[in-house]
Design an enzyme around this catalytic site. Structure first.
Site, PDB file in Angstrom:
ATOM      1  N   GLU A  30      40.735  12.677  17.730  1.00  0.00           N
ATOM      2  CA  GLU A  30      41.338  12.348  19.030  1.00  0.00           C
ATOM      3  C   GLU A  30      41.546  13.602  19.866  1.00  0.00           C
ATOM      4  OE1 GLU A  30      41.415   9.090  19.743  1.00  0.00           O
ATOM      5  OE2 GLU A  30      40.610   9.051  17.690  1.00  0.00           O
ATOM      6  N   ARG A  36      18.210  29.616  28.752  1.00  0.00           N
ATOM      7  CA  ARG A  36      17.004  29.649  29.588  1.00  0.00           C
ATOM      8  C   ARG A  36      17.131  30.566  30.789  1.00  0.00           C
ATOM      9  NH1 ARG A  36      14.521  25.341  30.690  1.00  0.00           N
ATOM     10  NH2 ARG A  36      14.480  25.528  32.920  1.00  0.00           N
ATOM     11  N   ASP A  56      13.067  30.026  40.006  1.00  0.00           N
ATOM     12  CA  ASP A  56      13.556  30.671  41.225  1.00  0.00           C
ATOM     13  C   ASP A  56      13.549  29.709  42.411  1.00  0.00           C
ATOM     14  OD1 ASP A  56      12.035  33.850  40.428  1.00  0.00           O
ATOM     15  OD2 ASP A  56      13.974  32.975  39.923  1.00  0.00           O
TER      16      ASP A  56
HETATM   17  N1  4GY Z   1      32.691  15.043  28.414  1.00  0.00           N
HETATM   18  N2  4GY Z   1      32.467  17.325  27.997  1.00  0.00           N
HETATM   19  C1  4GY Z   1      33.260  16.220  26.329  1.00  0.00           C
HETATM   20  C2  4GY Z   1      33.772  15.128  25.517  1.00  0.00           C
HETATM   21  C3  4GY Z   1      34.933  14.474  23.540  1.00  0.00           C
HETATM   22  C4  4GY Z   1      37.566  16.576  21.906  1.00  0.00           C
HETATM   23  C5  4GY Z   1      36.953  14.715  20.412  1.00  0.00           C
HETATM   24  C6  4GY Z   1      32.802  16.118  27.626  1.00  0.00           C
HETATM   25  O1  4GY Z   1      32.703  18.162  27.001  1.00  0.00           O
HETATM   26  N3  4GY Z   1      33.185  17.498  25.978  1.00  0.00           N
HETATM   27  O2  4GY Z   1      33.669  13.978  25.883  1.00  0.00           O
HETATM   28  N4  4GY Z   1      34.355  15.458  24.378  1.00  0.00           N
HETATM   29  C7  4GY Z   1      35.686  15.112  22.452  1.00  0.00           C
HETATM   30  C8  4GY Z   1      36.801  15.963  23.006  1.00  0.00           C
HETATM   31  C9  4GY Z   1      38.042  15.574  20.917  1.00  0.00           C
HETATM   32  C10 4GY Z   1      36.211  14.074  21.526  1.00  0.00           C
END
Ligand code: 4GY
Length: 252
Positions: A116, A154, A169
């Site tokens: 969580e 990249r 570019d």
């Molecule tokens: N969107 N961008 C994301 C995410 C879920 C920590 C477990 C998102 O970066 N991470 O949805 N992470 C994770 C967050 C606890 C679930």
């Protein structure tokens, strides 16, 4: 540049990063990637990385100490100018500009959460920034960390070949890409635009810019609103719109 990913699923990150452009960049030592499992920094017999949330509620929360010690281990390997980033939906949205800025760093430590979430005090005490891959929820930060690694790698010197980086570019300028075609000339009654079949490179450049502007206007008008068009661009976009009107007329 070195990337360090703090993750309960180190194989997921190492495996995915091993393919394609990132894989080659690692192989050629343009980037270093190390993964750090908080489970390896626990001290109890069950190697516990999570616990129940204070205040109750569903699911589990990642404990502070194993995460903290994993970050310390990653910092001990790099220089002393590491940036620590937690991936979560509450972070700053990823963008080409954010990647460009981050590509100047010598060490980026990416923290991928699971369950969580993680103890808030780790974000407060150990993280410099919080970044988001988008306004949606995924099951863990690993895929977001991989996006960051790919997007930054990249941009690093000598990672993309001459052909790939030339393309970079002209179109990291806030416009969507122009359409691409390859053989055969005809597919299911659809043919390749005639200008691309001739060898007039000035005409081709002009057509591609018009398409890039037109598609951005059609698919991502929000991007165009942020951008100030010069006279040539404004005229090409107007042409694109006019040509749509002509083609859309049933008498044509
Ligand atoms: N969107 N961008 C994301 C995410 C879920 C920590 C477990 C998102 O970066 N991470 O949805 N992470 C994770 C967050 C606890 C679930």
């Amino acid at each position: 540049m070195r990337f360090d990913v703090i993750t309960l699923f180190p194989e997921m990150v190492e495996t995915a990063a091993g393919f394609g452009v990132t894989g080659k960049a690692i192989e050629k030592n343009h980037v270093q990637l190390s993964v750090w499992n908080p489970r390896d920094y626990t001290h109890d017999r069950h190697r516990t990385v999570d616990d129940r949330p204070y205040g109750g509620g569903p699911g589990m929360v990642m404990k502070y100490q194993p995460l903290h010690d994993a970050v310390l281990a990653a910092k001990a390997i790099g220089s002393n100018q590491a940036k620590v980033v937690y991936l979560s939906p509450q972070g700053k949205p990823l963008s080409q500009a954010l990647f460009a800025e981050a590509s100047q760093l010598s060490q980026l430590i990416l923290v991928a959460g699971r369950y969580e979430g993680i103890d808030e005090r780790f974000i407060q005490l150990d993280c410099d920034e919080e970044w988001s891959a988008g306004d949606y929820v995924i099951s863990g930060g690993e895929l977001a960390a991989l996006i960051v690694i790919d997007g930054i790698t990249r941009l690093l010197p000598n990672v993309l070949g001459d052909e790939e980086s030339a393309n970079q570019d002209s179109h990291s300028d806030g416009l969507l890409e122009y359409p691409q075609f390859t053989r055969p000339e005809h597919v299911e009654g659809l043919s390749v635009p005639k200008v691309l079949m001739g060898g007039n490179h000035a005409d081709i450049e002009c057509w591609r810019l018009k398409q890039a502007l037109g598609r951005t206007w059609q698919k991502r008008p929000d991007l165009l609103e942020k951008k100030q068009l010069n006279a040539e661009q404004a005229s090409l976009l107007q042409q694109f719109k006019n040509e749509l009107d002509v083609k859309g007329c049933s008498d044509e």
